[in-house]
Write a protein that holds these residues in place. Sequence first.
Motif, PDB file in Angstrom:
ATOM      1  N   LEU A   1      51.196  29.714  40.750  1.00 31.06           N
ATOM      2  CA  LEU A   1      50.579  30.234  41.966  1.00 31.06           C
ATOM      3  C   LEU A   1      49.287  30.928  41.563  1.00 31.06           C
ATOM      4  CD1 LEU A   1      53.809  31.838  43.504  1.00 31.06           C
ATOM      5  CD2 LEU A   1      53.057  29.431  43.589  1.00 31.06           C
ATOM      6  N   THR A   2      48.166  30.412  42.019  1.00 32.74           N
ATOM      7  CA  THR A   2      46.886  30.968  41.597  1.00 32.74           C
ATOM      8  C   THR A   2      45.921  31.001  42.775  1.00 32.74           C
ATOM      9  OG1 THR A   2      45.066  30.770  39.983  1.00 32.74           O
ATOM     10  CG2 THR A   2      46.021  28.717  40.820  1.00 32.74           C
ATOM     11  N   ASP A   3      45.117  32.042  42.835  1.00 36.16           N
ATOM     12  CA  ASP A   3      44.184  32.210  43.951  1.00 36.16           C
ATOM     13  C   ASP A   3      42.993  31.268  43.815  1.00 36.16           C
ATOM     14  OD1 ASP A   3      45.809  34.139  44.980  1.00 36.16           O
ATOM     15  OD2 ASP A   3      44.581  35.842  44.323  1.00 36.16           O
ATOM     16  N   ALA A   4      42.330  31.043  44.940  1.00 35.22           N
ATOM     17  CA  ALA A   4      41.218  30.094  44.967  1.00 35.22           C
ATOM     18  C   ALA A   4      39.972  30.615  44.274  1.00 35.22           C
ATOM     19  CB  ALA A   4      40.888  29.731  46.416  1.00 35.22           C
ATOM     20  N   ASP A   5      39.929  31.897  43.943  1.00 34.20           N
ATOM     21  CA  ASP A   5      38.750  32.445  43.252  1.00 34.20           C
ATOM     22  C   ASP A   5      39.001  32.636  41.758  1.00 34.20           C
ATOM     23  OD1 ASP A   5      40.596  34.495  43.574  1.00 34.20           O
ATOM     24  OD2 ASP A   5      39.056  36.052  43.667  1.00 34.20           O
ATOM     25  N   ILE A   6      40.052  32.013  41.234  1.00 35.95           N
ATOM     26  CA  ILE A   6      40.401  32.176  39.825  1.00 35.95           C
ATOM     27  C   ILE A   6      40.030  30.915  39.049  1.00 35.95           C
ATOM     28  CG2 ILE A   6      42.240  32.615  38.185  1.00 35.95           C
ATOM     29  CD1 ILE A   6      41.646  34.981  39.988  1.00 35.95           C
ATOM     30  N   ALA A   7      39.256  31.109  37.984  1.00 38.15           N
ATOM     31  CA  ALA A   7      38.864  29.997  37.107  1.00 38.15           C
ATOM     32  C   ALA A   7      39.689  30.054  35.826  1.00 38.15           C
ATOM     33  CB  ALA A   7      37.373  30.075  36.786  1.00 38.15           C
TER      34      ALA A   7
END
Length: 404
Positions: free
Chosen positions: A142-148
């Motif tokens: 589960l990862t946010d859309a602003d995480i690279a």
Amino acid sequence: MGTLAWIAVISLGVWLWLLLGQGFFWRTDQRLPRCDAAPGAYDDWPTVVIVVPARDEAAVLPESLPSLLRQAYPGEAEVILVDDGSTDGTGALAHELAARYGGLPLTVASPGEPEAGWTGKLWALRHGIALARARDPEYLLLTDADIAHEPDSLTVLIAAARTHGIDLVSQMARLRVATLWERLVVPAFVYFFAQLYPFRWINRAAPGRRALATAAAGGCVLLRTATAVRAGIPGSVRQSVIDDVAVARAVRRAGGRVWLGLADRVDSIRPYPRLADLWRMVSRSAYAQLRHSPLLLAGTVAGLAVVYLVPPVAVFAGVYGVGGDEAGAVVAVWAGLAAWVVMAGTYVPMLRYYRQTVWLAPLLPVTALLYLLMTVDSAVRHYRGHGAAWKGRTYARPEAAPDR
């Protein structure tokens, strides 16, 4: 001694306790456990589905989504992006990026507006996790859309989880620090979080036993699917604004092992160039963290004042002979200065982690004052009916749903 001198002595005592008795929260050595993450380390790498909730994320998606699609993972993996009612073309852009960069398979889905009793992000995760479970993966990322993510991020996460038997592996992404306000506020945000939830206490707690602290960082959470099902995630935490902490607690209650640490190869690319941007980020959930309790709010304000504001006030008041006799002024100066030195010293490792000058450390009381005001503003907004507002949605009184 005068009142200020006594308070300065109390502040120093608190800082000595924080230095030694709060899980060494100020150290930055809690990183992913060592393990063999080479592609041939395991005969059978587990299947993984990456779930990305996204609402109006077109500005950051060109950098974050390709980093997921390009994951050099030895096993089977795919990406599900849940377009949560975006109005900026997030879903269409995701398709374009997948066509341009290739890599892992991408599915773009939309859950519609949240049902009553759900916060937006958890509603999106509910939809994404349901689609993921149809693929029967062993793990969910589960990862946010602003995480690279660096290309080996997923591989390293899986290796750590498998090698050490961890059900939830979470990394606190390194936040962007570029502008003056980001330098002043962002490292302190992580410092305060670690003070509230010492990573050592989280990581050393045995499954099934009461933990001194439990938390996760929502930007990057690797979760064993079977544990998520056992914990009822996300339904069991469907009303939570501080969803990462709620998810970690649900996993712990279900008997799972939780690990949280600082990231080296996972970065948040969302900019917060102005103080107003950072203010909104903190104030939208600060009062929810205090369970909307006026008593906890008053205690927090008093605690921040005594711990962070009293040391510099005592030093300057004592030097200028304000508020007491000569003996009291001397005690106030030395106790306040000692507390200020300990405070700054505990902040230095976090500044180094963020590659910032250590000369920002003595300014921590200024940053603490900002956080105090943000917390009060969060309460004011709540009582005015604005609640936790984020991207066009307002949650007047969010709280964790009762366990089923």
